[in-house]
Design a protein around this motif. Structure first.
Motif, PDB file in Angstrom:
ATOM      1  N   GLU A  34     -17.178 -24.291  58.203  1.00  0.00           N
ATOM      2  CA  GLU A  34     -17.096 -25.587  57.531  1.00  0.00           C
ATOM      3  C   GLU A  34     -16.491 -26.576  58.512  1.00  0.00           C
ATOM      4  O   GLU A  34     -15.693 -26.197  59.388  1.00  0.00           O
ATOM      5  CB  GLU A  34     -16.242 -25.481  56.265  1.00  0.00           C
ATOM      6  CG  GLU A  34     -16.836 -24.572  55.199  1.00  0.00           C
ATOM      7  CD  GLU A  34     -16.001 -24.524  53.936  1.00  0.00           C
ATOM      8  OE1 GLU A  34     -15.134 -25.404  53.737  1.00  0.00           O
ATOM      9  OE2 GLU A  34     -16.206 -23.585  53.131  1.00  0.00           O
ATOM     10  N   SER A  36     -14.204 -28.621  58.371  1.00  0.00           N
ATOM     11  CA  SER A  36     -12.749 -28.772  58.335  1.00  0.00           C
ATOM     12  C   SER A  36     -12.005 -27.584  58.939  1.00  0.00           C
ATOM     13  O   SER A  36     -10.781 -27.618  59.070  1.00  0.00           O
ATOM     14  CB  SER A  36     -12.285 -28.960  56.890  1.00  0.00           C
ATOM     15  OG  SER A  36     -12.632 -27.818  56.100  1.00  0.00           O
ATOM     16  N   PHE A  37     -12.734 -26.547  59.323  1.00  0.00           N
ATOM     17  CA  PHE A  37     -12.113 -25.285  59.747  1.00  0.00           C
ATOM     18  C   PHE A  37     -11.379 -25.405  61.086  1.00  0.00           C
ATOM     19  O   PHE A  37     -11.796 -26.146  61.985  1.00  0.00           O
ATOM     20  CB  PHE A  37     -13.161 -24.191  59.894  1.00  0.00           C
ATOM     21  CG  PHE A  37     -13.476 -23.445  58.621  1.00  0.00           C
ATOM     22  CD1 PHE A  37     -13.052 -23.906  57.383  1.00  0.00           C
ATOM     23  CD2 PHE A  37     -14.214 -22.263  58.653  1.00  0.00           C
ATOM     24  CE1 PHE A  37     -13.336 -23.211  56.218  1.00  0.00           C
ATOM     25  CE2 PHE A  37     -14.507 -21.561  57.505  1.00  0.00           C
ATOM     26  CZ  PHE A  37     -14.064 -22.037  56.284  1.00  0.00           C
ATOM     27  N   THR A  38     -10.307 -24.593  61.195  1.00  0.00           N
ATOM     28  CA  THR A  38      -9.713 -24.260  62.483  1.00  0.00           C
ATOM     29  C   THR A  38     -10.128 -22.832  62.787  1.00  0.00           C
ATOM     30  O   THR A  38      -9.832 -21.914  62.004  1.00  0.00           O
ATOM     31  CB  THR A  38      -8.185 -24.364  62.454  1.00  0.00           C
ATOM     32  OG1 THR A  38      -7.803 -25.724  62.222  1.00  0.00           O
ATOM     33  CG2 THR A  38      -7.583 -23.903  63.783  1.00  0.00           C
ATOM     34  N   ASN A 101      -0.576 -18.579  58.797  1.00  0.00           N
ATOM     35  CA  ASN A 101      -1.453 -19.222  57.808  1.00  0.00           C
ATOM     36  C   ASN A 101      -2.072 -20.540  58.312  1.00  0.00           C
ATOM     37  O   ASN A 101      -2.128 -21.537  57.598  1.00  0.00           O
ATOM     38  CB  ASN A 101      -0.663 -19.503  56.516  1.00  0.00           C
ATOM     39  CG  ASN A 101      -0.057 -18.246  55.932  1.00  0.00           C
ATOM     40  OD1 ASN A 101      -0.754 -17.260  55.703  1.00  0.00           O
ATOM     41  ND2 ASN A 101       1.249 -18.271  55.709  1.00  0.00           N
ATOM     42  N   ASP A 104      -8.650 -20.631  59.666  1.00  0.00           N
ATOM     43  CA  ASP A 104      -9.653 -20.438  58.612  1.00  0.00           C
ATOM     44  C   ASP A 104     -10.623 -19.309  58.922  1.00  0.00           C
ATOM     45  O   ASP A 104     -11.119 -18.644  58.007  1.00  0.00           O
ATOM     46  CB  ASP A 104     -10.453 -21.728  58.415  1.00  0.00           C
ATOM     47  CG  ASP A 104      -9.589 -22.875  57.939  1.00  0.00           C
ATOM     48  OD1 ASP A 104      -9.199 -22.868  56.760  1.00  0.00           O
ATOM     49  OD2 ASP A 104      -9.300 -23.774  58.759  1.00  0.00           O
ATOM     50  N   LEU A 129      -4.189 -15.832  59.532  1.00  0.00           N
ATOM     51  CA  LEU A 129      -5.275 -16.276  58.658  1.00  0.00           C
ATOM     52  C   LEU A 129      -4.733 -16.882  57.369  1.00  0.00           C
ATOM     53  O   LEU A 129      -3.777 -16.385  56.778  1.00  0.00           O
ATOM     54  CB  LEU A 129      -6.183 -15.103  58.291  1.00  0.00           C
ATOM     55  CG  LEU A 129      -7.432 -14.843  59.129  1.00  0.00           C
ATOM     56  CD1 LEU A 129      -8.197 -13.662  58.555  1.00  0.00           C
ATOM     57  CD2 LEU A 129      -8.341 -16.063  59.226  1.00  0.00           C
ATOM     58  N   LYS A 130      -5.377 -17.935  56.909  1.00  0.00           N
ATOM     59  CA  LYS A 130      -5.076 -18.490  55.597  1.00  0.00           C
ATOM     60  C   LYS A 130      -5.599 -17.548  54.518  1.00  0.00           C
ATOM     61  O   LYS A 130      -6.513 -16.747  54.764  1.00  0.00           O
ATOM     62  CB  LYS A 130      -5.744 -19.860  55.439  1.00  0.00           C
ATOM     63  CG  LYS A 130      -5.258 -20.917  56.400  1.00  0.00           C
ATOM     64  CD  LYS A 130      -6.045 -22.212  56.201  1.00  0.00           C
ATOM     65  CE  LYS A 130      -5.614 -23.305  57.174  1.00  0.00           C
ATOM     66  NZ  LYS A 130      -6.425 -24.538  57.015  1.00  0.00           N
ATOM     67  N   GLY A 133      -9.310 -16.661  54.255  1.00  0.00           N
ATOM     68  CA  GLY A 133      -9.892 -16.845  55.572  1.00  0.00           C
ATOM     69  C   GLY A 133     -10.820 -15.707  55.962  1.00  0.00           C
ATOM     70  O   GLY A 133     -10.755 -14.603  55.412  1.00  0.00           O
ATOM     71  N   LYS A 240     -13.220 -11.132  54.299  1.00  0.00           N
ATOM     72  CA  LYS A 240     -12.498 -12.273  53.730  1.00  0.00           C
ATOM     73  C   LYS A 240     -11.178 -11.751  53.192  1.00  0.00           C
ATOM     74  O   LYS A 240     -11.156 -10.807  52.403  1.00  0.00           O
ATOM     75  CB  LYS A 240     -13.320 -12.907  52.607  1.00  0.00           C
ATOM     76  CG  LYS A 240     -12.690 -14.155  52.008  1.00  0.00           C
ATOM     77  CD  LYS A 240     -13.627 -14.778  50.975  1.00  0.00           C
ATOM     78  CE  LYS A 240     -13.057 -16.086  50.432  1.00  0.00           C
ATOM     79  NZ  LYS A 240     -13.986 -16.704  49.438  1.00  0.00           N
TER      80      LYS A 240
END
Length: 246
Positions: A34, A36-38, A101, A104, A129-130, A133, A240
């Protein structure tokens, strides 16, 4: 006509086969991205994929520009010159220089086979990871003929041998292998233990690493078409993470 075009004639149109491992793996990685991802590229290397002569495959592998930020980490200082990163951090010790956190999606491409302590490795993955993620792993299968053959060659010779059998692979991009978590069963077990909903499976692309010999290449084609999945040379894993909320 080269061996690849004989056995995989579709490669004449675009330069890649219908079973190209990099295309298959990074096509799925791209489907998860996406804007917006890091993204964290673990073992990012110097960005040798930028030299790929196949535009589609190269563009799939380059994540920079598709997301908000691509962060790379590596034990090799040369990786700081990777042009496809927004940010680079050198790994010095077990703990990664990445905030909790903050990530992504993690890409771990041909890295797990070099990890001596998978439990610590996955602890770091879970830390950075969030919640929700993604983790994307491609790694050699310990029980494939490639890995079994590699164990017969001392690690100090791996770089020179690999650069011969894999066209275009440079010695500086080859590192010692230990295969501590390189079976479908082991990888699935540690991912589930680490809190991932996951799929882990064997995959076999065209045998480009055997292109040095027509006879060897034919063997690779036969293996690709008829070998059981648990013996496939590569393992793909996608997960995930679901973290427990205190």
């Amino acid at each position: 006509m080269n061996s690849k075009e004989i056995f995989y004639p579709e490669a004449k149109f675009g330069g890649f086969t219908d079973i190209d491992g990099t295309v298959a793996f990074f096509n799925r990685v791209n489907s998860l991205l996406e804007s917006s991802f890091t993204v964290l590229d673990v073992g990012c290397g110097r960005g040798a994929y930028g030299e790929d002569s196949v535009p589609l495959r190269k563009n799939l592998r380059i994540i920079k520009g598709k997301v908000a930020k691509v962060v790379g980490i590596d034990v090799d200082k040369k990786a700081q010159d990777n042009p496809f990163l927004d940010e680079f951090h050198l790994i010095q010790g077990d703990a990664w220089p990445i905030n909790d956190n903050s990530i992504d999606l993690i890409i771990c491409d041909n890295v797990l086979e070099h990890i001596d302590d998978p439990d610590k490795f996955f602890a770091e993955i879970g830390r950075v990871l969030k919640n929700g993620g993604f983790l994307c792993i491609r790694t050699p299968n310990r029980w494939s003929y490639i890995a079994l053959g590699a164990t017969l060659i001392p690690n100090r010779y791996h770089s020179s041998v690999t650069s011969i059998v894999q066209d275009g692979r440079k010695e500086e991009d080859v590192f010692p292998t230990v295969y501590k978590c390189n079976s479908v069963a082991k990888l699935k077990r540690i991912m589930k233990k680490s809190g991932f909903e996951c799929v882990v499976y064997g995959y076999e692309a065209e045998p480009s690493y055997l292109s040095f010999s027509k006879v060897a290449y034919l063997f690779g084609v036969l293996h690709q078409r008829f070998a059981p999945r648990f013996l496939k040379p590569a393992i793909f894993a996608f997960g995930k993470i679901k973290k427990e909320i205190a």
